[in-house]
Write an enzyme that holds these catalytic residues in place. Structure first.
Site, PDB file in Angstrom:
ATOM      1  N   ASP A  57       1.175  35.626  16.457  1.00 51.54           N
ATOM      2  CA  ASP A  57       2.197  35.675  15.430  1.00 51.54           C
ATOM      3  C   ASP A  57       3.239  34.606  15.732  1.00 51.54           C
ATOM      4  O   ASP A  57       3.827  34.593  16.818  1.00 51.54           O
ATOM      5  CB  ASP A  57       2.848  37.064  15.438  1.00 51.54           C
ATOM      6  CG  ASP A  57       3.770  37.300  14.259  1.00 51.54           C
ATOM      7  OD1 ASP A  57       4.388  36.323  13.779  1.00 51.54           O
ATOM      8  OD2 ASP A  57       3.894  38.456  13.820  1.00 51.54           O
ATOM      9  N   VAL A  58       3.484  33.705  14.790  1.00 52.42           N
ATOM     10  CA  VAL A  58       4.398  32.587  15.035  1.00 52.42           C
ATOM     11  C   VAL A  58       5.845  33.047  15.223  1.00 52.42           C
ATOM     12  O   VAL A  58       6.687  32.263  15.678  1.00 52.42           O
ATOM     13  CB  VAL A  58       4.340  31.550  13.895  1.00 52.42           C
ATOM     14  CG1 VAL A  58       3.005  30.819  13.894  1.00 52.42           C
ATOM     15  CG2 VAL A  58       4.631  32.190  12.544  1.00 52.42           C
ATOM     16  N   TYR A 151      12.345  31.841  -0.896  1.00 54.33           N
ATOM     17  CA  TYR A 151      11.343  30.857  -0.474  1.00 54.33           C
ATOM     18  C   TYR A 151      11.934  29.456  -0.467  1.00 54.33           C
ATOM     19  O   TYR A 151      11.783  28.699   0.504  1.00 54.33           O
ATOM     20  CB  TYR A 151      10.140  30.914  -1.414  1.00 54.33           C
ATOM     21  CG  TYR A 151       9.055  29.917  -1.073  1.00 54.33           C
ATOM     22  CD1 TYR A 151       8.143  30.181  -0.049  1.00 54.33           C
ATOM     23  CD2 TYR A 151       8.939  28.713  -1.769  1.00 54.33           C
ATOM     24  CE1 TYR A 151       7.156  29.270   0.271  1.00 54.33           C
ATOM     25  CE2 TYR A 151       7.949  27.802  -1.447  1.00 54.33           C
ATOM     26  CZ  TYR A 151       7.057  28.084  -0.429  1.00 54.33           C
ATOM     27  OH  TYR A 151       6.083  27.164  -0.109  1.00 54.33           O
ATOM     28  N   LYS A 155      12.484  26.716   2.748  1.00 57.61           N
ATOM     29  CA  LYS A 155      11.912  25.371   2.772  1.00 57.61           C
ATOM     30  C   LYS A 155      12.987  24.289   2.786  1.00 57.61           C
ATOM     31  O   LYS A 155      12.794  23.215   3.373  1.00 57.61           O
ATOM     32  CB  LYS A 155      10.969  25.189   1.578  1.00 57.61           C
ATOM     33  CG  LYS A 155       9.721  26.065   1.653  1.00 57.61           C
ATOM     34  CD  LYS A 155       8.945  25.835   2.944  1.00 57.61           C
ATOM     35  CE  LYS A 155       7.660  26.640   2.997  1.00 57.61           C
ATOM     36  NZ  LYS A 155       6.879  26.367   4.237  1.00 57.61           N
TER      37      LYS A 155
END
Length: 275
Positions: A57-58, A151, A155
């Site tokens: 899991d990052v 989102y 980003k």
């Protein structure tokens, strides 16, 4: 010496296409994902012995250190590129997004990108000059769009972080780059934007009139980003148009943002708002 790249989210979509592209160019590839079956499918597309897979899991800081330590044992200690590619899609009005979804998106799409950068730094420094931190940002970072507040913010954060590290790490000979694709037709778009909706994201995107960019195009631009001088690489016609319009005709972009909002409303059988 053979160059190497470590790619998160390598079990499907953009990550898989990146793995194939860099492997085709003769690089040794590390593939990380939570989806073991997906990683195995990606690995099977590459030449035998050309990659290693890592399930983790990052958002787990310690797992990053373990994975990169293990990977570099197979590369003579070398890591030329870290591709921070793992991410989650999300959409819908902010009022529909649960706090659990909000926290998860921030953790995976932003916090984990910093974890990856910090874990990879000593390896990238050792491989410099010419090593590269490659982050997958998005055209959503160009201008805020309806139903993409969380989102888009993650980003935009990745975009800003890339620029900061380009300035901080250039003295070590490390490049910091981002790719900024528009909508990519990957399996993730078959999911609904959030738990309160049941229509796939892909349907709303199509109704809004946005085009999809093939993952192979994204992978080629990732290759170009690693070997080029531009900090950010726009990927696809939609991303390039958005960048141009955001600068010269922001009013038009706002109208397009509304069209996406209406597409979401119609896809759920809701009356579209006027104006």
């Amino acid at each position: 010496m053979q160059k190497s790249i470590f790619i998160t989210g390598g079990g499907s979509g953009i990550g898989r296409a990146m793995a194939k592209k860099f492997a085709d160019e003769g690089w040794f590839v590390g593939i990380a994902d939570r989806n073991q079956a997906g990683m195995e499918e990606t690995s099977a597309m590459l030449s035998e012995g050309q990659c290693r897979t890592y399930k983790f899991d990052v958002t787990d800081r310690a797992a990053w250190d373990d994975a990169l330590s293990s990977f570099t044992q197979h590369t003579g200690g070398r890591l030329d590129v870290l591709a921070n590619n793992a991410g989650l899609p999300s959409g819908g009005p902010l009022t529909e997004v649960t706090h659990e979804e909000l926290d998860l998106l921030l953790d995976v799409n932003l916090r984990a990108v910093f974890y990856g950068a910090k874990a990879a730094f000593p390896y990238l420094k050792a491989a410099a000059p010419g090593s590269c931190l490659l982050n997958t940002a998005s055209a959503a970072a160009i201008h805020g769009m309806a139903n993409q507040s969380v989102y888009g913010a993650t980003k935009a954060g990745v975009k800003s972080m890339t620029e900061s590290l380009e300035a901080e790490w250039m003295e070590y000979g490390i490049k910091s780059r981002s790719i900024m694709p528009s909508f990519i037709d990957t399996p993730l778009l078959q999911n609904p934007p959030n738990r309160s909706r049941n229509t796939p994201i892909r349907d709303s995107v199509m109704k809004a009139g946005f085009e999809f960019t093939p993952v192979e195009t994204v992978a080629q631009e990732a290759w170009n980003a690693v070997h080029g001088d531009a900090t950010h690489v726009l990927v696809g016609k939609t991303a390039k148009k958005m960048s141009f319009v955001a600068k010269w005709w922001p009013g038009y972009l706002k109208r397009r943002a509304k069209s996406l909002a209406k597409a979401h409303e119609k896809s759920e059988g809701r009356p579209a708002s006027a104006g």
